[in-house]
Design a protein around this motif. Structure first.
Motif, mmCIF file in Angstrom:
data_model
loop_
_atom_site.group_PDB
_atom_site.id
_atom_site.type_symbol
_atom_site.label_atom_id
_atom_site.label_comp_id
_atom_site.label_asym_id
_atom_site.label_seq_id
_atom_site.Cartn_x
_atom_site.Cartn_y
_atom_site.Cartn_z
ATOM 1 N N ILE A 11 -13.765 -2.347 15.000
ATOM 2 C CA ILE A 11 -12.684 -3.242 14.616
ATOM 3 C C ILE A 11 -12.878 -3.656 13.160
ATOM 4 C CG2 ILE A 11 -11.575 -5.466 15.019
ATOM 5 C CD1 ILE A 11 -12.276 -5.241 17.923
ATOM 6 N N LYS A 12 -11.870 -3.345 12.336
ATOM 7 C CA LYS A 12 -11.906 -3.699 10.928
ATOM 8 C C LYS A 12 -11.015 -4.918 10.718
ATOM 9 C CE LYS A 12 -12.240 1.182 9.660
ATOM 10 N NZ LYS A 12 -11.627 2.271 8.868
ATOM 11 N N THR A 13 -11.555 -5.960 10.142
ATOM 12 C CA THR A 13 -10.765 -7.164 9.877
ATOM 13 C C THR A 13 -10.806 -7.490 8.389
ATOM 14 O OG1 THR A 13 -12.645 -8.635 10.263
ATOM 15 C CG2 THR A 13 -11.270 -8.084 12.171
ATOM 16 N N TYR A 14 -9.667 -7.899 7.868
ATOM 17 C CA TYR A 14 -9.593 -8.326 6.471
ATOM 18 C C TYR A 14 -8.420 -9.274 6.323
ATOM 19 C CZ TYR A 14 -6.000 -4.678 6.251
ATOM 20 O OH TYR A 14 -4.889 -3.894 6.486
ATOM 21 N N THR A 15 -8.405 -10.005 5.230
ATOM 22 C CA THR A 15 -7.327 -10.968 4.970
ATOM 23 C C THR A 15 -6.482 -10.490 3.804
ATOM 24 O OG1 THR A 15 -8.771 -12.257 3.527
ATOM 25 C CG2 THR A 15 -8.645 -12.919 5.852
ATOM 26 N N ARG A 16 -5.192 -10.820 3.880
ATOM 27 C CA ARG A 16 -4.269 -10.451 2.816
ATOM 28 C C ARG A 16 -3.345 -11.633 2.532
ATOM 29 N NH1 ARG A 16 -0.405 -5.499 3.965
ATOM 30 N NH2 ARG A 16 0.620 -7.093 5.248
ATOM 31 N N GLN A 17 -3.073 -11.858 1.275
ATOM 32 C CA GLN A 17 -2.222 -12.976 0.886
ATOM 33 C C GLN A 17 -0.763 -12.533 0.865
ATOM 34 O OE1 GLN A 17 -3.100 -14.671 -2.944
ATOM 35 N NE2 GLN A 17 -2.202 -16.635 -2.431
ATOM 36 N N THR A 18 0.088 -13.291 1.520
ATOM 37 C CA THR A 18 1.509 -12.987 1.551
ATOM 38 C C THR A 18 2.190 -13.482 0.278
ATOM 39 O OG1 THR A 18 2.088 -15.066 2.645
ATOM 40 C CG2 THR A 18 1.485 -13.210 4.058
ATOM 41 N N ARG A 19 3.478 -13.166 0.111
ATOM 42 C CA ARG A 19 4.210 -13.581 -1.082
ATOM 43 C C ARG A 19 4.343 -15.104 -1.171
ATOM 44 N NH1 ARG A 19 9.282 -9.292 -1.624
ATOM 45 N NH2 ARG A 19 8.000 -7.417 -1.974
ATOM 46 N N SER A 20 4.352 -15.732 -0.009
ATOM 47 C CA SER A 20 4.474 -17.189 0.007
ATOM 48 C C SER A 20 3.149 -17.892 -0.256
ATOM 49 C CB SER A 20 5.039 -17.645 1.355
ATOM 50 O OG SER A 20 4.173 -17.270 2.409
ATOM 51 N N GLY A 21 2.068 -17.121 -0.368
ATOM 52 C CA GLY A 21 0.761 -17.699 -0.654
ATOM 53 C C GLY A 21 -0.114 -17.924 0.560
ATOM 54 N N LYS A 22 0.396 -17.613 1.748
ATOM 55 C CA LYS A 22 -0.393 -17.807 2.962
ATOM 56 C C LYS A 22 -1.366 -16.648 3.158
ATOM 57 C CE LYS A 22 3.210 -20.418 5.397
ATOM 58 N NZ LYS A 22 4.056 -20.462 6.622
ATOM 59 N N LEU A 23 -2.507 -16.939 3.779
ATOM 60 C CA LEU A 23 -3.502 -15.918 4.076
ATOM 61 C C LEU A 23 -3.234 -15.353 5.467
ATOM 62 C CD1 LEU A 23 -6.798 -17.486 2.666
ATOM 63 C CD2 LEU A 23 -5.354 -15.717 1.636
#
Length: 380
Positions: A11-23
């Protein structure tokens, strides 16, 4: 971050920031199997479905990505004729080809779909014994090379070196690491010359470039092409002109480039053409007005002694100058097969000759051949 589930998946997990600034936290499950077949027809430990490798055909070859990308012409011809078989193409190689060259990927895919050729895709990215994770600070290229070596190491151990497994790579660093890991390796040129010398001419060899860099002085040193980002910004701001290079059929050192608005720029001389050839989609930088010359201004051969004086010659008064420029980037090539005759030259290393295209708009092409005597008076 990686989380292993024993015997099942990764299982690969990572975070990405959306255009609205949310993670946004994303988790992807990568399945790893334990029952992937090796592809050898006589292996009693594996499923024999779609097995294409045979002990009777000798050693098993494992190709790396650059071999497939650069030698696809040789692979297609040799596989179709039966001269090349017992080849393992790791899944890593297939995926790299898909990202780096769609053309090569489609040709490889068509070749692999033919059950009659001895090329076998090994799904190493979904096999527990051969899947490798990228380590901290490791580049994607180094990780993929390590994954390909892991395939060669596993197959050699799985078959207990019968048949033998050889990694085919032109990357000296990859071969050195393979030797440290106990994996046999070889350059594609060395393998073909020793096993199928009649197909040597089909190889895309880097020997010419190496020989030129070691012992031959090149007459022309060209300006480095700009990055695609700089070129696109320059075109958008009107600093550069984008269009197809059209070479004069009577003088292949003169060309024109016309953009969508009909603006025509004259490109005069080898240096200004900067390795671009007829039909290429190029980006041209407009020269200073003081360097503009008339459209009919003849460009002499840059190898001649008069070139320097011609290059600095001024335009006589009363003659209207044309907009001139030089190529600073090539967005796409328009290369195709060309009919040509061979021309020998003392400037080239042994075994290399110039192919002079019948299309007078094209420059001479350096090729290697072992059939010079047979081709000397023929059109190829």
């Amino acid at each position: 971050r990686y989380l292993r589930i024993p015997n099942m998946s990764l299982i690969k997990t990572y975070t990405r920031q959306t255009r609205s600034g949310k993670l946004l936290k994303i988790a992807r499950e990568h399945y790893l199997r334990h029952d992937v077949p090796c592809g050898l027809q006589t292996c009693s430990a594996c499923d024999q479905v779609d097995a294409r490798l045979s002990v009777s055909k000798g050693a098993i070859l494992v190709f790396d990505t650059n071999i497939v990308l650069h030698q696809i012409d040789f692979i297609e011809h040799a596989a179709a004729s039966g001269a090349l078989s017992n080849v393992v193409i790791p899944q890593t190689v297939v995926e790299e080809c898909r990202h780096r060259s769609v053309t090569v990927f489609n040709r490889l895919k068509d070749l692999l779909q033919d059950a009659g050729v001895g090329l076998y895709v090994f799904p190493n990215e979904h096999f527990r014994e051969t899947y490798v994770e990228r380590t901290k600070g490791e580049s994607d290229n180094d990780r993929n090379d390590r994954a390909i070596r892991a395939v060669a190491a596993f197959l050699s151990q799985h078959w207990q070196s019968h048949p033998s497994v050889i990694l085919v790579s032109n990357d000296a660093d990859c071969r050195r690491k393979a030797a440290d890991e106990g994996i046999s390796s070889i350059r594609i040129q060395d393998h073909v010359r020793s096993t199928m010398p009649q197909l040597t001419d089909l190889l895309a060899s880097d020997d010419v470039a190496n020989a030129l860099s070691q012992g031959v002085t090149m007459t022309h040193k060209y300006r480095e092409h700009m990055s695609i980002d700089v070129l696109e910004v320059g075109v958008a701001r009107g600093r550069f002109v984008q269009g197809r290079l059209r070479v004069d059929s009577l003088n292949n050192k003169e060309a024109t480039v016309a953009d969508r608005n009909g603006r025509v720029v004259y490109v005069q001389g080898k240096q200004a053409m900067n390795r671009a050839t007829e039909g290429d989609l190029v980006i041209v930088e407009i020269a200073d007005e003081k360097n503009w010359k008339p459209a009919g201004w003849t460009v002499v051969d840059e190898d001649d002694s008069d070139y320097e004086s011609n290059k600095t010659a001024t335009v006589p008064s009363g003659i209207e100058s044309a907009v001139c420029g030089s190529v600073v980037g090539i967005k796409s090539r328009d290369w195709r097969p060309y009919a040509a005759v061979l021309e020998e030259s003392v400037l080239l290393p042994a075994g290399s000759v110039f192919a002079v295209p019948m299309d007078t708009r094209m420059p001479r092409i350096i090729i290697q051949t072992q059939q010079l005597e047979e081709l000397r008076s023929k059109r190829i």
